[in-house]
Design a protein around this motif. Structure first.
Motif, PDB file in Angstrom:
ATOM      1  N   SER A  70      45.583 -15.509  25.921  1.00  0.00           N
ATOM      2  CA  SER A  70      45.359 -14.130  26.029  1.00  0.00           C
ATOM      3  C   SER A  70      44.195 -13.673  26.659  1.00  0.00           C
ATOM      4  O   SER A  70      44.479 -12.607  27.367  1.00  0.00           O
ATOM      5  CB  SER A  70      45.035 -13.680  24.123  1.00  0.00           C
ATOM      6  N   GLU A  71      43.090 -14.335  26.620  1.00  0.00           N
ATOM      7  CA  GLU A  71      41.980 -13.780  27.443  1.00  0.00           C
ATOM      8  C   GLU A  71      42.418 -14.048  29.031  1.00  0.00           C
ATOM      9  O   GLU A  71      41.866 -13.391  29.771  1.00  0.00           O
ATOM     10  CB  GLU A  71      40.742 -14.726  27.067  1.00  0.00           C
ATOM     11  N   VAL A  72      43.125 -15.120  29.293  1.00  0.00           N
ATOM     12  CA  VAL A  72      43.482 -15.335  30.737  1.00  0.00           C
ATOM     13  C   VAL A  72      44.392 -14.273  30.813  1.00  0.00           C
ATOM     14  O   VAL A  72      44.422 -13.609  32.235  1.00  0.00           O
ATOM     15  CB  VAL A  72      44.241 -16.698  30.807  1.00  0.00           C
ATOM     16  N   LEU A  73      45.477 -14.127  30.241  1.00  0.00           N
ATOM     17  CA  LEU A  73      46.366 -12.705  30.631  1.00  0.00           C
ATOM     18  C   LEU A  73      45.663 -11.464  30.723  1.00  0.00           C
ATOM     19  O   LEU A  73      45.914 -10.572  31.709  1.00  0.00           O
ATOM     20  CB  LEU A  73      47.453 -12.855  29.567  1.00  0.00           C
ATOM     21  N   LYS A  74      44.428 -11.240  29.807  1.00  0.00           N
ATOM     22  CA  LYS A  74      43.940  -9.891  29.992  1.00  0.00           C
ATOM     23  C   LYS A  74      43.357  -9.995  31.369  1.00  0.00           C
ATOM     24  O   LYS A  74      43.152  -8.914  32.017  1.00  0.00           O
ATOM     25  CB  LYS A  74      42.723  -9.700  28.904  1.00  0.00           C
ATOM     26  N   PHE A  75      42.610 -10.867  31.709  1.00  0.00           N
ATOM     27  CA  PHE A  75      41.809 -11.007  33.122  1.00  0.00           C
ATOM     28  C   PHE A  75      43.058 -10.904  34.120  1.00  0.00           C
ATOM     29  O   PHE A  75      42.725 -10.282  35.172  1.00  0.00           O
ATOM     30  CB  PHE A  75      41.256 -12.235  33.420  1.00  0.00           C
ATOM     31  N   ILE A  76      44.085 -11.475  34.165  1.00  0.00           N
ATOM     32  CA  ILE A  76      45.066 -11.114  35.109  1.00  0.00           C
ATOM     33  C   ILE A  76      45.465  -9.871  35.309  1.00  0.00           C
ATOM     34  O   ILE A  76      45.556  -9.276  36.449  1.00  0.00           O
ATOM     35  CB  ILE A  76      46.536 -12.224  34.851  1.00  0.00           C
ATOM     36  N   TYR A  77      46.005  -9.173  34.213  1.00  0.00           N
ATOM     37  CA  TYR A  77      46.230  -7.701  34.128  1.00  0.00           C
ATOM     38  C   TYR A  77      45.006  -6.637  34.391  1.00  0.00           C
ATOM     39  O   TYR A  77      45.416  -5.739  35.131  1.00  0.00           O
ATOM     40  CB  TYR A  77      46.868  -7.439  32.835  1.00  0.00           C
ATOM     41  N   THR A  78      44.172  -7.024  34.177  1.00  0.00           N
ATOM     42  CA  THR A  78      42.708  -6.040  34.269  1.00  0.00           C
ATOM     43  C   THR A  78      41.564  -6.510  35.218  1.00  0.00           C
ATOM     44  O   THR A  78      40.909  -5.306  35.510  1.00  0.00           O
ATOM     45  CB  THR A  78      42.194  -5.667  32.768  1.00  0.00           C
ATOM     46  N   GLY A  79      41.478  -7.607  35.618  1.00  0.00           N
ATOM     47  CA  GLY A  79      40.479  -8.229  36.047  1.00  0.00           C
ATOM     48  C   GLY A  79      39.233  -8.167  35.291  1.00  0.00           C
ATOM     49  O   GLY A  79      38.085  -8.571  35.775  1.00  0.00           O
ATOM     50  N   LYS A  80      39.404  -8.118  33.946  1.00  0.00           N
ATOM     51  CA  LYS A  80      37.954  -8.232  33.031  1.00  0.00           C
ATOM     52  C   LYS A  80      38.682  -9.214  31.909  1.00  0.00           C
ATOM     53  O   LYS A  80      39.871  -9.430  31.558  1.00  0.00           O
ATOM     54  CB  LYS A  80      37.832  -7.030  32.275  1.00  0.00           C
ATOM     55  N   VAL A  81      37.464  -9.714  31.235  1.00  0.00           N
ATOM     56  CA  VAL A  81      37.738 -10.358  29.931  1.00  0.00           C
ATOM     57  C   VAL A  81      37.602  -9.446  28.705  1.00  0.00           C
ATOM     58  O   VAL A  81      37.039  -8.303  29.009  1.00  0.00           O
ATOM     59  CB  VAL A  81      36.896 -11.620  29.631  1.00  0.00           C
ATOM     60  N   SER A  82      37.882  -9.862  27.677  1.00  0.00           N
ATOM     61  CA  SER A  82      37.911  -8.737  26.495  1.00  0.00           C
ATOM     62  C   SER A  82      36.531  -8.299  26.299  1.00  0.00           C
ATOM     63  O   SER A  82      35.953  -7.060  25.994  1.00  0.00           O
ATOM     64  CB  SER A  82      38.355  -9.350  25.184  1.00  0.00           C
ATOM     65  N   SER A  83      35.411  -9.274  26.565  1.00  0.00           N
ATOM     66  CA  SER A  83      34.130  -9.056  26.055  1.00  0.00           C
ATOM     67  C   SER A  83      33.337 -10.193  26.612  1.00  0.00           C
ATOM     68  O   SER A  83      33.649 -11.410  26.765  1.00  0.00           O
ATOM     69  CB  SER A  83      33.672  -8.733  24.666  1.00  0.00           C
ATOM     70  N   ASP A  84      31.742  -9.962  26.739  1.00  0.00           N
ATOM     71  CA  ASP A  84      30.885 -11.022  27.185  1.00  0.00           C
ATOM     72  C   ASP A  84      31.036 -11.980  26.038  1.00  0.00           C
ATOM     73  O   ASP A  84      30.733 -13.083  26.170  1.00  0.00           O
ATOM     74  CB  ASP A  84      29.656 -10.620  27.404  1.00  0.00           C
TER      75      ASP A  84
END
Length: 179
Positions: free
Chosen positions: A55-69
Motif C-alpha cells: 500500500s505504501e509502495v502504491l501510494k508512492f507510485i501514484y503520488t511520489g510520496k509516502v503516507s508519513s515519515d
C-alpha cells in the motif's frame, strides 16, 4: 476510477492503472508489454509482500510520496526490498536515507547485509564503515559470528575496508612527517 488492473497482495485487492504503474516502474512496464499472463488477465498476484508495505509502495507510485515519515521509519526495510524489485529508484533512495539515519553499532551488520541484498549502495557503504569502525566490539557477538558464516564475501569487504583505511592513515601520517 477507471482502473484496469487488480493487484492482489496478502489477500487484499488493489485496483490500479497499468499506465501509471508502467510509467513509474520498468518492471511493471515490461510485465504489461510482454506476452505474460498478467497482461492478458489484468490480474497480478504478489506473494512476497505484506499488504501494508505494498500500500505504501502504491501510494508512492501514484503520488511520489509516502503516507508519513512515521510509515517510512517503520517500514523502510520492507519497502526498500519492494522498491528494488520493481526498480523504483527514488523510493529506494528515500528508504536508504532513512535506514542510514538509523545506523549504529547495534544494527550495522544487519543493515550491511540488507544494503547488499537490495543493491542499496549508499546504505551498504555506510554500514560497511560502521562495521569496520565498531569491529572490536562486534567481533565476539553472535550476530557477527553468524554474519561471518553466512556472508564470507562481505566479511572480506569489512577486512579490506579496515586495511585500506589504515593504509591511507599511514600514508597521511607519513606525508605529514615528511613536511
Amino acid at each position: 476510477n477507471f482502473s484496469d488492473l487488480e493487484i492482489t497482495c496478502d489477500e487484499e485487492v488493489f485496483y490500479c492503472h497499468r499506465l501509471i504503474l508502467s510509467a513509474r516502474s520498468p518492471v511493471f512496464s515490461a510485465m504489461f508489454q510482454a506476452d505474460m499472463i498478467e497482461n492478458h488477465s489484468q490480474k497480478v498476484h504478489i506473494k512476497d509482500v505484506k499488504k501494508e508495505v505494498f500500500s505504501e509502495v502504491l501510494k508512492f507510485i501514484y503520488t511520489g510520496k509516502v503516507s508519513s515519515d512515521g510509515s517510512l521509519k517503520d517500514k523502510a526495510r520492507d519497502i526498500i526490498a519492494v522498491a528494488n524489485k520493481y526498480q523504483l529508484d527514488l523510493l529506494k533512495k528515500l528508504c536508504e536515507a532513512q535506514l542510514v539515519s538509523t545506523l549504529d553499532a547495534s544494527n550495522c551488520v544487519e543493515l550491511l547485509v540488507h544494503g547488499d541484498l537490495h543493491q542499496a549502495t549508499n546504505l551498504k557503504m555506510m554500514a560497511l564503515d560502521s562495521v569496520a569502525m565498531n569491529l572490536a566490539s562486534l567481533i565476539e557477538t553472535d550476530v557477527y559470528k553468524h554474519f561471518r558464516k553466512q556472508h564470507p564475501d562481505m566479511e572480506f569487504e569489512v577486512t579490506k575496508s579496515i586495511v585500506l583505511k589504515k593504509g591511507s592513515s599511514n600514508l597521511e601520517a607519513s606525508s605529514n612527517n615528511n613536511n
